[in-house]
Design a protein around this motif. Sequence first.
Motif, PDB file in Angstrom:
ATOM      1  N   UNK A  10       0.855  -1.184   0.000  1.00 29.58           N
ATOM      2  CA  UNK A  10       0.000   0.000   0.000  1.00 29.58           C
ATOM      3  C   UNK A  10       0.891   1.234   0.000  1.00 29.58           C
ATOM      4  N   UNK A  11       0.681   2.171  -0.907  1.00 28.18           N
ATOM      5  CA  UNK A  11       1.509   3.385  -0.916  1.00 28.18           C
ATOM      6  C   UNK A  11       1.442   4.094   0.426  1.00 28.18           C
ATOM      7  N   UNK A  12       2.558   4.523   0.972  1.00 22.60           N
ATOM      8  CA  UNK A  12       2.534   5.180   2.291  1.00 22.60           C
ATOM      9  C   UNK A  12       1.709   6.447   2.310  1.00 22.60           C
ATOM     10  N   UNK A  13       1.543   7.083   1.135  1.00 23.32           N
ATOM     11  CA  UNK A  13       0.753   8.310   1.098  1.00 23.32           C
ATOM     12  C   UNK A  13      -0.693   8.065   1.512  1.00 23.32           C
ATOM     13  N   UNK A  14      -1.199   6.854   1.243  1.00 28.39           N
ATOM     14  CA  UNK A  14      -2.576   6.543   1.614  1.00 28.39           C
ATOM     15  C   UNK A  14      -2.743   6.516   3.128  1.00 28.39           C
ATOM     16  N   UNK A  15      -1.810   5.865   3.819  1.00 32.28           N
ATOM     17  CA  UNK A  15      -1.874   5.821   5.271  1.00 32.28           C
ATOM     18  C   UNK A  15      -1.701   7.183   5.903  1.00 32.28           C
ATOM     19  N   UNK A  16      -0.782   7.990   5.345  1.00 31.23           N
ATOM     20  CA  UNK A  16      -0.551   9.339   5.867  1.00 31.23           C
ATOM     21  C   UNK A  16      -1.815  10.185   5.746  1.00 31.23           C
ATOM     22  N   UNK A  17      -2.474  10.077   4.585  1.00 33.52           N
ATOM     23  CA  UNK A  17      -3.699  10.856   4.375  1.00 33.52           C
ATOM     24  C   UNK A  17      -4.788  10.406   5.340  1.00 33.52           C
ATOM     25  N   UNK A  18      -4.951   9.086   5.499  1.00 31.26           N
ATOM     26  CA  UNK A  18      -6.008   8.559   6.365  1.00 31.26           C
ATOM     27  C   UNK A  18      -5.796   8.964   7.819  1.00 31.26           C
ATOM     28  N   UNK A  19      -4.553   8.931   8.286  1.00 28.77           N
ATOM     29  CA  UNK A  19      -4.271   9.319   9.665  1.00 28.77           C
ATOM     30  C   UNK A  19      -4.448  10.818   9.872  1.00 28.77           C
ATOM     31  N   UNK A  20      -3.998  11.597   8.891  1.00 32.96           N
ATOM     32  CA  UNK A  20      -4.073  13.053   9.023  1.00 32.96           C
ATOM     33  C   UNK A  20      -5.510  13.541   9.090  1.00 32.96           C
ATOM     34  N   UNK A  21      -6.396  12.925   8.317  1.00 31.73           N
ATOM     35  CA  UNK A  21      -7.784  13.385   8.233  1.00 31.73           C
ATOM     36  C   UNK A  21      -8.761  12.494   9.010  1.00 31.73           C
ATOM     37  N   UNK A  22      -8.244  11.575   9.833  1.00 34.84           N
ATOM     38  CA  UNK A  22      -9.089  10.727  10.684  1.00 34.84           C
ATOM     39  C   UNK A  22     -10.168  10.000   9.875  1.00 34.84           C
ATOM     40  N   UNK A  23      -9.775   9.449   8.739  1.00 36.19           N
ATOM     41  CA  UNK A  23     -10.747   8.805   7.859  1.00 36.19           C
ATOM     42  C   UNK A  23     -11.427   7.634   8.561  1.00 36.19           C
ATOM     43  N   UNK A  24     -10.639   6.818   9.251  1.00 40.62           N
ATOM     44  CA  UNK A  24     -11.212   5.638   9.905  1.00 40.62           C
ATOM     45  C   UNK A  24     -12.194   6.051  10.994  1.00 40.62           C
ATOM     46  N   UNK A  25     -11.837   7.054  11.812  1.00 38.67           N
ATOM     47  CA  UNK A  25     -12.719   7.492  12.890  1.00 38.67           C
ATOM     48  C   UNK A  25     -14.002   8.092  12.338  1.00 38.67           C
ATOM     49  N   UNK A  26     -13.897   8.832  11.210  1.00 37.26           N
ATOM     50  CA  UNK A  26     -15.095   9.411  10.601  1.00 37.26           C
ATOM     51  C   UNK A  26     -16.050   8.311  10.150  1.00 37.26           C
ATOM     52  N   UNK A  27     -15.504   7.275   9.499  1.00 37.81           N
ATOM     53  CA  UNK A  27     -16.345   6.189   9.025  1.00 37.81           C
ATOM     54  C   UNK A  27     -16.948   5.404  10.187  1.00 37.81           C
ATOM     55  N   UNK A  28     -16.177   5.222  11.253  1.00 40.96           N
ATOM     56  CA  UNK A  28     -16.693   4.503  12.412  1.00 40.96           C
ATOM     57  C   UNK A  28     -17.828   5.287  13.075  1.00 40.96           C
ATOM     58  N   UNK A  29     -17.635   6.597  13.264  1.00 42.98           N
ATOM     59  CA  UNK A  29     -18.690   7.422  13.847  1.00 42.98           C
ATOM     60  C   UNK A  29     -19.931   7.484  12.970  1.00 42.98           C
ATOM     61  N   UNK A  30     -19.725   7.510  11.662  1.00 44.94           N
ATOM     62  CA  UNK A  30     -20.853   7.538  10.734  1.00 44.94           C
ATOM     63  C   UNK A  30     -21.667   6.254  10.820  1.00 44.94           C
ATOM     64  N   UNK A  31     -20.983   5.126  10.906  1.00 45.06           N
ATOM     65  CA  UNK A  31     -21.675   3.845  10.996  1.00 45.06           C
ATOM     66  C   UNK A  31     -22.434   3.724  12.318  1.00 45.06           C
ATOM     67  N   UNK A  32     -21.830   4.186  13.420  1.00 47.46           N
ATOM     68  CA  UNK A  32     -22.507   4.136  14.713  1.00 47.46           C
ATOM     69  C   UNK A  32     -23.780   4.974  14.695  1.00 47.46           C
ATOM     70  N   UNK A  33     -23.686   6.197  14.161  1.00 46.81           N
ATOM     71  CA  UNK A  33     -24.859   7.065  14.102  1.00 46.81           C
ATOM     72  C   UNK A  33     -25.943   6.466  13.217  1.00 46.81           C
ATOM     73  N   UNK A  34     -25.543   5.815  12.152  1.00 48.33           N
ATOM     74  CA  UNK A  34     -26.499   5.212  11.232  1.00 48.33           C
ATOM     75  C   UNK A  34     -27.255   4.067  11.896  1.00 48.33           C
ATOM     76  N   UNK A  35     -26.551   3.231  12.645  1.00 49.46           N
ATOM     77  CA  UNK A  35     -27.192   2.083  13.285  1.00 49.46           C
ATOM     78  C   UNK A  35     -28.065   2.503  14.457  1.00 49.46           C
ATOM     79  N   UNK A  36     -27.663   3.567  15.165  1.00 46.31           N
ATOM     80  CA  UNK A  36     -28.459   4.036  16.294  1.00 46.31           C
ATOM     81  C   UNK A  36     -29.745   4.711  15.815  1.00 46.31           C
ATOM     82  N   UNK A  37     -29.635   5.560  14.788  1.00 47.29           N
ATOM     83  CA  UNK A  37     -30.793   6.335  14.321  1.00 47.29           C
ATOM     84  C   UNK A  37     -31.691   5.543  13.381  1.00 47.29           C
TER      85      UNK A  37
END
Length: 479
Positions: A10-37
């Motif tokens: 995996x190109x390191x730029x992908x991991x750097x971008x994901x960590x910098x912009x909290x991509x994983x946390x955004x997707x996790x929070x989005x999924x939690x809100x979707x399942x709750x609502x």
Amino acid sequence: MDATSKPHRIPPEMGIYAEKHNVFQIMQGLLEALLVSRPANPIDFMIEHLKKDNEEVPKVFIVGAPASGKTTISRWICKHLSAVYLSPKDLVHSKVLRRAREAAAYQARREPVPDELWASLLQERMGDVDCESLGWVVDGFPQTRRQALELQTLGVLPRHVVVLYAPDSVLIERNLGKCVDPFTQEVYHTTFDWPLDFNVQSRLVKPEDSSEQATARRLLENHRNIPGIIQTYQDCHKAINADQPCVDVFAQALNFVQSRPRTNAPFTPRVLLLGPPGSGKSLQAALLSQKYGVVNVFFGDLVREKVAGDSAMGELIRPSLESGYPVKDDVALHILQERLGQADCLAYGWVLHGFPRDVDQALLFRRIGVEPNRIFFLNLPTEVGLQRLCQRATDPATGERYHTTYKPPVEEAVHQRLRRHPRDDPLQVERKTEIYTRHLADLEEHYENSICLNADQDPYTVFEYIESCLVKPLPVCKL
């Protein structure tokens, strides 16, 4: 992605971008809100949820025994983080909440308000624009496990739960002297926190049920209920001893509220250690490499390896190494890029020390696509660095390292044959320290998200602090 083709390149730029912009946390929070609502139109719901941009706002419950300081700590946290203060007893008197009159009717009949109604009031209030955008701090709720479960059923999930506790004798004494300003709702005490303003003093009133018997009864009820609340929020709570100065309790609570819980987001450590000579960069890098398997990358060793390898690059940098001058920036970047691009660094992460020397090198470092995600400045007084380095020596017969202060040789024969490395000469150490100090301010400004720590303490204490910042997400500090 084909699981049989590991390891994935995996190109390191992908991991750097994901960590910098909290991509994983955004997707996790989005999924939690979707399942709750469970909205009828998930796509529109997710779009509106992302527009709120409130993944980092505080969502805090402050619970604990009577007179433990819940109201004071709640209000102070709200002021510091610009969050909305919520108290269930205030919601009953609201004119906009749909079920506020129903709760007020229960209180008028001196009947307990049902837990479901309390939870419904809080849920409705938390859905307002100010709570959505600024976050909220709930004072003194939930009081029982059943109330906590009612909130969970409605999808009200705090990120942090602060549990305040203290000895019963202390809490009873506090409650007996407790006074409240009816205009501002600020809490004072006749002994520990008496207001200086005479106008405030004149209008203070004693709260209801502040007698010793009433307080003891409420304490007994709290002892019965608090274990259930802790069990409900066992993964996001922190117990704080309230039998200490209020500012110390607030500091601990604020530090916890600003912390971010660990997630399952993939994280590859890219650690940069900066500090003057003698600050312990090599030791901390070795400890991190030993415990977490990250690659220990010392720039000085990379340069010496190139020279020893008898390659064209080694011949190019040999004159600089022999004369004591630093390697040219473009050559240094080529060496680093080659090493940090190897499979072990990409897979396990790295801890780098000995580079960059100044802001120009730091800018070039970023230009080649290498971005550290943890930067530590190890601060150390110059005299301490001189003492650490200039008093160490090596036994040429055994290779054992000694220090005249911390680890002196026992035998006189060993003492006589000790030799000091030329780079530990006081003039050399002072020169390197002066160069580092000259560029320190610019480097700190460049790495604005860096972490400064005191290196003039036990090295394992320093390591524990670095380790805590490595395994946990960095706190979000709201200005």
